[in-house]
Design an enzyme around this catalytic site. Structure first.
Site, PDB file in Angstrom:
ATOM      1  N   LYS A   1     -11.125   0.226   6.274  1.00 42.89           N
ATOM      2  CA  LYS A   1      -9.949   0.449   7.099  1.00 42.89           C
ATOM      3  C   LYS A   1     -10.437   1.063   8.410  1.00 42.89           C
ATOM      4  O   LYS A   1     -11.382   1.852   8.406  1.00 42.89           O
ATOM      5  CB  LYS A   1      -9.021   1.415   6.357  1.00 42.89           C
ATOM      6  CG  LYS A   1      -7.890   2.013   7.190  1.00 42.89           C
ATOM      7  CD  LYS A   1      -6.897   2.710   6.284  1.00 42.89           C
ATOM      8  CE  LYS A   1      -5.911   3.540   7.106  1.00 42.89           C
ATOM      9  NZ  LYS A   1      -4.606   3.671   6.440  1.00 42.89           N
TER      10      LYS A   1
ATOM     11  N   ARG B   1       1.699  10.357  -0.106  1.00 32.65           N
ATOM     12  CA  ARG B   1       2.110  11.405   0.834  1.00 32.65           C
ATOM     13  C   ARG B   1       3.381  12.109   0.393  1.00 32.65           C
ATOM     14  O   ARG B   1       3.866  12.994   1.096  1.00 32.65           O
ATOM     15  CB  ARG B   1       2.370  10.800   2.212  1.00 32.65           C
ATOM     16  CG  ARG B   1       1.139  10.217   2.855  1.00 32.65           C
ATOM     17  CD  ARG B   1       1.418   9.735   4.259  1.00 32.65           C
ATOM     18  NE  ARG B   1       0.492   8.690   4.600  1.00 32.65           N
ATOM     19  CZ  ARG B   1       0.614   7.874   5.631  1.00 32.65           C
ATOM     20  NH1 ARG B   1       1.644   7.987   6.447  1.00 32.65           N
ATOM     21  NH2 ARG B   1      -0.283   6.949   5.874  1.00 32.65           N
TER      22      ARG B   1
ATOM     23  N   THR C   1      -3.626   6.515   1.571  1.00 31.25           N
ATOM     24  CA  THR C   1      -3.790   7.953   1.837  1.00 31.25           C
ATOM     25  C   THR C   1      -4.476   8.649   0.659  1.00 31.25           C
ATOM     26  O   THR C   1      -4.123   9.763   0.283  1.00 31.25           O
ATOM     27  CB  THR C   1      -2.448   8.632   2.190  1.00 31.25           C
ATOM     28  OG1 THR C   1      -1.636   7.735   2.957  1.00 31.25           O
ATOM     29  CG2 THR C   1      -2.693   9.878   3.047  1.00 31.25           C
TER      30      THR C   1
ATOM     31  N   GLU D   1       0.885  -1.174   0.000  1.00 32.99           N
ATOM     32  CA  GLU D   1       0.000   0.000   0.000  1.00 32.99           C
ATOM     33  C   GLU D   1       0.911   1.209   0.000  1.00 32.99           C
ATOM     34  O   GLU D   1       1.513   1.543   1.020  1.00 32.99           O
ATOM     35  CB  GLU D   1      -0.907   0.011   1.242  1.00 32.99           C
ATOM     36  CG  GLU D   1      -1.789   1.259   1.295  1.00 32.99           C
ATOM     37  CD  GLU D   1      -2.493   1.437   2.637  1.00 32.99           C
ATOM     38  OE1 GLU D   1      -2.844   0.420   3.289  1.00 32.99           O
ATOM     39  OE2 GLU D   1      -2.671   2.605   3.046  1.00 32.99           O
TER      40      GLU D   1
END
Ligand code: 3PG
Length: 218
Positions: free
Chosen positions: A139, A55, A79, A51
């Site tokens: 999540k 960022r 993210t 994953e």
């Protein structure tokens, strides 16, 4: 064929992110040159899943590099906070998407995509909103800061049809407690790819950290 073998046979989107591996490595890449060796190091340890978080400026190029050069690894984007980021990650080759939280707009966008997505939730109401949008796999973030396994147990007990991937503050020594919960199918964590190991290109250390997670699913 196992879910992983299935994925490795082709570059299709996985049916469910939660069934791939017990610990999904949450990865931050600052330098795109690290992406391919890092993905190979995780796969060598039995964790052919990444994953890669959106960022850093290098993130999309890193996803593209792994998708192209390490097809045996199921590459996803983490993210993801906007529909535009979701589309950019898919265009770069991401085969699943993970968000830390979700707005109604992001949920609607993710629900219409052809790849599996894990919207981020922290409260019962957020899980209900995700479920309304069609998601029964989410999540749970930030897992430790929002009350750890005790909190997640309470949330899960009223939502028996939902499966969770808790992430945030989980480490090697606590992952097993989460994985022992019946509604937790996998956990996410960044401890498999420590910043100093990546900076030092210490791929053997990353392979060892990955290998230690493979037996964690009870
Ligand atoms: C995430 O994006 O899921 C978290 O930042 C990962 O949390 P961790 O770094 O505490 O494992």
């Amino acid at each position: 064929m196992s879910v992983l073998a299935d994925q490795q046979a082709g570059a299709a989107a996985p049916g469910s992110v939660l069934d791939l591996v017990p610990v999904v490595p949450v990865v931050v890449v600052d330098d795109v040159a690290a992406a391919v060796p890092l993905a190979r190091a995780l796969a060598a340890g039995g964790v052919p899943v990444v994953e890669l978080t959106l960022r850093t400026p290098a993130a999309l190029d890193a996803i593209r590099a792994i998708a192209t050069e390490v097809p045996e690894v199921v590459i996803g984007a983490g993210t993801v906070t906007t529909p535009g980021q979701a589309d950019a990650a898919l265009a770069a080759g991401a085969r699943f998407l993970v968000s830390p939280g979700a707005t109604a707009g992001l949920l609607a966008h993710l629900a219409a995509l052809a790849v599996p997505c894990l919207p981020g939730t922290a409260t019962v109401s957020e899980v209900l909103a995700a479920r309304e949008a069609g998601f029964t796999e989410v999540k749970h973030f930030p897992a430790e800061a929002s009350g750890g396994t005790a909190y997640l147990k309470a949330v899960g007990s009223v939502l028996p049809d939902v499966r969770f991937c808790p992430t945030g503050g989980i480490v090697a020594s606590t992952a097993g407690e989460y994985l022992a919960l019946p509604h937790v199918a996998c956990v996410g964590g960044s401890w498999l790819t420590p910043k100093d190991a990546v900076a030092a290109a210490d791929w053997a250390r990353i392979t060892a950290l990955a290998a230690a997670t493979v037996a964690l699913r009870p």
